[in-house]
Design an enzyme around this catalytic site. Structure first.
Site, PDB file in Angstrom:
ATOM      1  CD  GLN A  34      -1.203  -0.022   3.722  1.00  0.00           C
ATOM      2  OE1 GLN A  34      -2.414  -0.101   3.529  1.00  0.00           O
ATOM      3  NE2 GLN A  34      -0.685   0.019   4.932  1.00  0.00           N
ATOM      4  NE  ARG A  42      12.344  -3.551  13.324  1.00  0.00           N
ATOM      5  CZ  ARG A  42      11.396  -4.474  13.366  1.00  0.00           C
ATOM      6  NH1 ARG A  42      10.606  -4.663  12.340  1.00  0.00           N
ATOM      7  NH2 ARG A  42      11.204  -5.197  14.434  1.00  0.00           N
ATOM      8  CE1 TYR A  49      19.420  -5.073  17.313  1.00  0.00           C
ATOM      9  CE2 TYR A  49      18.439  -5.742  19.391  1.00  0.00           C
ATOM     10  CZ  TYR A  49      18.305  -5.422  18.058  1.00  0.00           C
ATOM     11  OH  TYR A  49      17.062  -5.432  17.464  1.00  0.00           O
ATOM     12  CG  ASP A  88       3.626  -9.121  12.925  1.00  0.00           C
ATOM     13  OD1 ASP A  88       4.264 -10.153  13.234  1.00  0.00           O
ATOM     14  OD2 ASP A  88       3.936  -7.982  13.320  1.00  0.00           O
TER      15      ASP A  88
HETATM   16  C1  LIG Z   1       9.759  -3.533  19.469  1.00  0.00           C
HETATM   17  C2  LIG Z   1       9.784  -4.691  18.492  1.00  0.00           C
HETATM   18  C3  LIG Z   1      10.932  -5.439  18.350  1.00  0.00           C
HETATM   19  C4  LIG Z   1      10.950  -6.564  17.502  1.00  0.00           C
HETATM   20  N1  LIG Z   1      12.103  -7.280  17.391  1.00  0.00           N
HETATM   21  C5  LIG Z   1      12.124  -8.395  16.588  1.00  0.00           C
HETATM   22  C6  LIG Z   1      13.319  -9.149  16.457  1.00  0.00           C
HETATM   23  O1  LIG Z   1      14.353  -8.809  17.019  1.00  0.00           O
HETATM   24  N2  LIG Z   1      13.295 -10.267  15.659  1.00  0.00           N
HETATM   25  C7  LIG Z   1      12.155 -10.663  15.009  1.00  0.00           C
HETATM   26  O2  LIG Z   1      12.199 -11.692  14.304  1.00  0.00           O
HETATM   27  N3  LIG Z   1      11.007  -9.943  15.107  1.00  0.00           N
HETATM   28  C8  LIG Z   1      10.966  -8.824  15.871  1.00  0.00           C
HETATM   29  N4  LIG Z   1       9.828  -8.075  15.964  1.00  0.00           N
HETATM   30  C9  LIG Z   1       8.620  -8.502  15.233  1.00  0.00           C
HETATM   31  C10 LIG Z   1       8.696  -8.081  13.764  1.00  0.00           C
HETATM   32  O3  LIG Z   1       8.950  -6.704  13.677  1.00  0.00           O
HETATM   33  C11 LIG Z   1       7.381  -8.396  13.051  1.00  0.00           C
HETATM   34  O4  LIG Z   1       6.936  -9.684  13.413  1.00  0.00           O
HETATM   35  C12 LIG Z   1       7.583  -8.353  11.551  1.00  0.00           C
HETATM   36  O5  LIG Z   1       8.118  -7.118  11.147  1.00  0.00           O
HETATM   37  C13 LIG Z   1       6.246  -8.616  10.843  1.00  0.00           C
HETATM   38  O6  LIG Z   1       6.446  -8.555   9.460  1.00  0.00           O
HETATM   39  P1  LIG Z   1       5.210  -8.655   8.466  1.00  0.00           P
HETATM   40  O7  LIG Z   1       5.776  -8.523   7.100  1.00  0.00           O
HETATM   41  O8  LIG Z   1       4.390  -9.850   8.808  1.00  0.00           O
HETATM   42  O9  LIG Z   1       4.287  -7.397   8.809  1.00  0.00           O
HETATM   43  P2  LIG Z   1       4.577  -5.842   8.596  1.00  0.00           P
HETATM   44  O10 LIG Z   1       6.002  -5.529   8.826  1.00  0.00           O
HETATM   45  O11 LIG Z   1       3.569  -5.124   9.420  1.00  0.00           O
HETATM   46  O12 LIG Z   1       4.294  -5.597   7.057  1.00  0.00           O
HETATM   47  C14 LIG Z   1       2.991  -5.550   6.544  1.00  0.00           C
HETATM   48  C15 LIG Z   1       3.026  -4.758   5.257  1.00  0.00           C
HETATM   49  O13 LIG Z   1       1.729  -4.835   4.653  1.00  0.00           O
HETATM   50  C16 LIG Z   1       1.365  -3.557   4.183  1.00  0.00           C
HETATM   51  N5  LIG Z   1      -0.108  -3.516   4.142  1.00  0.00           N
HETATM   52  C17 LIG Z   1      -0.966  -3.486   5.185  1.00  0.00           C
HETATM   53  N6  LIG Z   1      -2.239  -3.464   4.762  1.00  0.00           N
HETATM   54  C18 LIG Z   1      -2.191  -3.479   3.382  1.00  0.00           C
HETATM   55  C19 LIG Z   1      -3.184  -3.470   2.362  1.00  0.00           C
HETATM   56  N7  LIG Z   1      -4.499  -3.435   2.657  1.00  0.00           N
HETATM   57  N8  LIG Z   1      -2.766  -3.517   1.067  1.00  0.00           N
HETATM   58  C20 LIG Z   1      -1.435  -3.559   0.745  1.00  0.00           C
HETATM   59  N9  LIG Z   1      -0.459  -3.543   1.687  1.00  0.00           N
HETATM   60  C21 LIG Z   1      -0.829  -3.513   2.992  1.00  0.00           C
HETATM   61  C22 LIG Z   1       1.976  -2.596   5.195  1.00  0.00           C
HETATM   62  O14 LIG Z   1       2.122  -1.298   4.661  1.00  0.00           O
HETATM   63  C23 LIG Z   1       3.305  -3.279   5.476  1.00  0.00           C
HETATM   64  O15 LIG Z   1       4.320  -2.859   4.590  1.00  0.00           O
HETATM   65  C24 LIG Z   1       9.774  -6.931  16.785  1.00  0.00           C
HETATM   66  C25 LIG Z   1       8.622  -6.153  16.912  1.00  0.00           C
HETATM   67  C26 LIG Z   1       8.620  -5.039  17.750  1.00  0.00           C
HETATM   68  C27 LIG Z   1       7.359  -4.232  17.871  1.00  0.00           C
END
Ligand SMILES: Cc1cc2nc3c(=O)[nH]c(=O)nc-3n(C[C@H](O)[C@H](O)[C@H](O)COP(=O)(O)OP(=O)(O)OC[C@H]3O[C@@H](n4cnc5c(N)ncnc54)[C@H](O)[C@@H]3O)c2cc1C
Length: 394
Positions: free
Chosen positions: A31, A104, A210, A288
Site C-alpha cells: 500500500q 530493519r 545491540y 504478523d
Molecule cells: C519492538 C519490536 C521489536 C521486535 N524485534 C524483533 C526481532 O528482534 N526479531 C524478530 O524476528 N522480530 C521482531 N519483531 C517482530 C517483527 O517486527 C514483526 O513480526 C515483523 O516485522 C512482521 O512482518 P510482516 O511482514 O508480517 O508485517 P509488517 O512488517 O507489518 O508488514 C505488513 C506490510 O503490509 C502492508 N499492508 C498493510 N495493509 C495493506 C493493504 N491493505 N494492502 C497492501 N499492503 C498492505 C503494510 O504497509 C506493510 O508494509 C519486533 C517487533 C517489535 C514491535
C-alpha cells in the site's frame, strides 16, 4: 502457479523470494508509495538466517549485519550478569548459520534488491478479494485488479485479509509500550560496550541494546508496562527525557545510552491470540497477519520468514490442489507459531518480576543455565529447517 502477496514488509518480501525460488509466478502489492521499515533494529536468529542465506542473501546481509558475541542478560540496578550465552562462532558452528543484528531498513533493502524488477507494485492498497474457486481476484483501492491462483495476506497485525477471512476484532494491547531508537555508536565510545545483545531485566520493565549497520549505530528498546494506550496511533514521537525518567535508578550504562538519544519513538505493543486456521480456499495468511506476538522472543519476523519458506514448499508440491496445499502449510506452521506467541507473552512476566523470592528463583535458574538459552534447549527453535519439510513432501 501465480501468487499474489499482499504486503511488502519483511514477511511479504521474504515469502516472495521463497515462492520465486520454488518456480512460482509471484507479484507483491504494497500500500505504501515506497518500501520502508521503522528506524530500528532487528535480531535475526539462525532459523531465519538459514532461509535467507539459501535465498542467496548471505553476501548482502554480511555487508551491514553485526554478529553479536553473546546474549547477555543483566540485572537492572547493579548490572550483575544473570546469564551469558555465546552467539557468533560457537552458535554458527552448532546451527550452521549466523545470528545477526540488523537495521530493519538494511534487511528490507536486501530482500527488495533480490526481487526481479516489475514484481513489486507500490501504492496498491488491497480493498477486497474474491475467491472464485478456480482463481482469486484481488481489488486494489487504486482500481487495479489482479488475478492469481493463490492470495497471501502478509499485511501485518492489522491485516485486512485476516479480518475478511476470520476475525474482524482488533489486536489486543499487551500492557507494554516501547521506546525505540538508534544512537550513533561514536557517541557511546566512552562506555566500551561489548558487541552483544544486552537485555537488562528489572521490575515492570526491561531494556535491550545491540549494534546494527556495521557497528555504526546502537539500537535500543526500552519496554515499560502501562495500563492503557489511548492514542489513535500505535507509534508516536516520544520524549527521550520521559524514557530516561522511566529508567530512574537503573544502571549507569542504561542511563548513559538513554542520555545520548536525540530522537525516540514510543510504540504500543499489541498481539493476537493464536488462530485455529490461517486459510480458506485459495487464500492464506503469513507473518504478523496471523501470529502477531510480543517481541520478547525476538521471533516475529523470523517466524514470518519461516512461514514463507514453508508456504513455498507446500505450494510447489500442490499438484493442482492449492487449497489442500494451504491446509498443509497452516498445519505445519500453527503449532510452532502458537508456542512462540505463548512464550513471548510469558516473557513479559519473567522479564519484569519485582525484586523478591520469585525474581531470585528466576535468577538462580538463569545462573544454572536452565532457562532455555543453552544450545540444546534452544535447538527446537534454531535448528528448524523448512527445506526438510520440502524433502518430506517431495
Ligand atoms: C519492538 C519490536 C521489536 C521486535 N524485534 C524483533 C526481532 O528482534 N526479531 C524478530 O524476528 N522480530 C521482531 N519483531 C517482530 C517483527 O517486527 C514483526 O513480526 C515483523 O516485522 C512482521 O512482518 P510482516 O511482514 O508480517 O508485517 P509488517 O512488517 O507489518 O508488514 C505488513 C506490510 O503490509 C502492508 N499492508 C498493510 N495493509 C495493506 C493493504 N491493505 N494492502 C497492501 N499492503 C498492505 C503494510 O504497509 C506493510 O508494509 C519486533 C517487533 C517489535 C514491535
Amino acid at each position: 502457479m501465480s501468487v499474489t502477496v499482499v504486503g511488502g514488509g519483511i514477511g511479504g518480501l521474504s515469502a516472495a523470494l521463497s515462492l520465486l525460488a520454488a518456480g512460482l509466478d509471484v507479484h507483491v502489492y504494497e500500500q505504501a508509495p515506497v518500501l520502508g521499515e521503522t528506524g530500528a533494529g532487528i535480531q535475526i536468529s539462525p532459523n531465519a538466517s538459514r532461509v535467507l542465506h539459501r535465498l542467496g542473501l548471505g553476501e548482502a546481509l554480511a555487508r551491514t549485519a553485526v554478529k553479536p558475541l553473546a546474549f547477555h542478560q543483566r540485572r537492572w540496578d547493579d548490572g550483575r550478569t544473570l546469564q551469558r550465552a555465546p552467539l557468533a562462532g560457537p552458535l554458527e558452528d552448532r546451527f550452521g548459520f549466523p545470528y545477526y543484528h540488523m537495521h530493519r531498513a538494511d534487511l528490507l533493502a536486501a530482500l527488495a534488491a533480490a526481487i526481479p524488477a516489475g514484481r513489486i507494485h507500490l501504492g496498491h492498497r488491497l480493498a477486497g478479494f474474491t475467491d472464485r474457486g478456480d482463481a482469486v481476484r484481488a481489488d486494489f483501492a487504486n482500481g487495479v485488479r489482479a488475478e492469481s491462483g493463490v492470495l497471501v495476506g502478509a499485511d501485518g497485525i492489522r491485516s485486512v485479509v485476516q479480518a475478511r477471512l476470520f476475525d474482524a476484532r482488533q489486536p489486543r494491547f499487551t500492557g507494554c509500550v516501547a521506546y525505540r531508537g538508534l544512537v550513533p555508536a561514536g557517541r557511546l565510545r566512552h562506555l566500551s560496550l561489548e558487541v552483544t545483545a544486552q537485555v537488562w531485566l528489572g521490575p515492570g520493565q526491561h531494556f535491550v541494546h545491540y549494534f546494527v549497520s556495521a557497528h555504526r549505530l546502537l539500537n535500543f528498546v526500552a519496554v515499560i508496562e502501562r495500563d492503557a494506550w489511548t492514542r489513535e496511533s500505535w507509534t508516536d514521537h516520544g520524549d527521550p527525557a520521559d524514557a530516561l525518567a522511566a529508567f530512574d535508578g537503573w544502571h549507569p550504562q542504561v542511563r548513559a545510552i538513554l542520555e545520548a538519544v536525540d530522537d525516540t519513538f514510543i510504540w504500543a505493543l499489541f498481539d493476537r491470540a493464536p488462530l485455529d486456521h490461517w486459510s480458506v480456499g485459495r487464500v492464506t495468511l503469513l507473518g504478523d497477519a496471523c501470529h502477531a506476538m510480543l517481541p520478547f522472543m525476538a521471533q516475529g519476523a523470523a517466524q514470518a520468514i519461516e512461514d514463507g519458506a514453508t508456504l513455498a514448499a507446500c505450494l510447489a508440491d500442490a499438484k493442482g490442489d492449492q487449497a489442500g496445499a494451504l491446509r498443509r502449510y497452516e498445519a505445519l506452521r500453527i503449532p510452532r507459531t502458537s508456542r512462540l506467541q505463548a512464550m513471548s507473552a510469558e516473557n513479559k512476566t519473567r522479564f519484569h518480576l519485582p525484586d523478591g523470592a520469585t525474581q531470585q528463583n528466576r535468577d538462580a535458574q538463569l545462573a544454572a543455565g536452565s532457562t532455555g538459552w543453552s544450545f540444546d534447549a534452544i535447538a527446537w527453535l534454531y535448528d528448524h529447517d523448512p527445506a526438510a519439510i520440502a524433502d518430506r513432501l517431495g
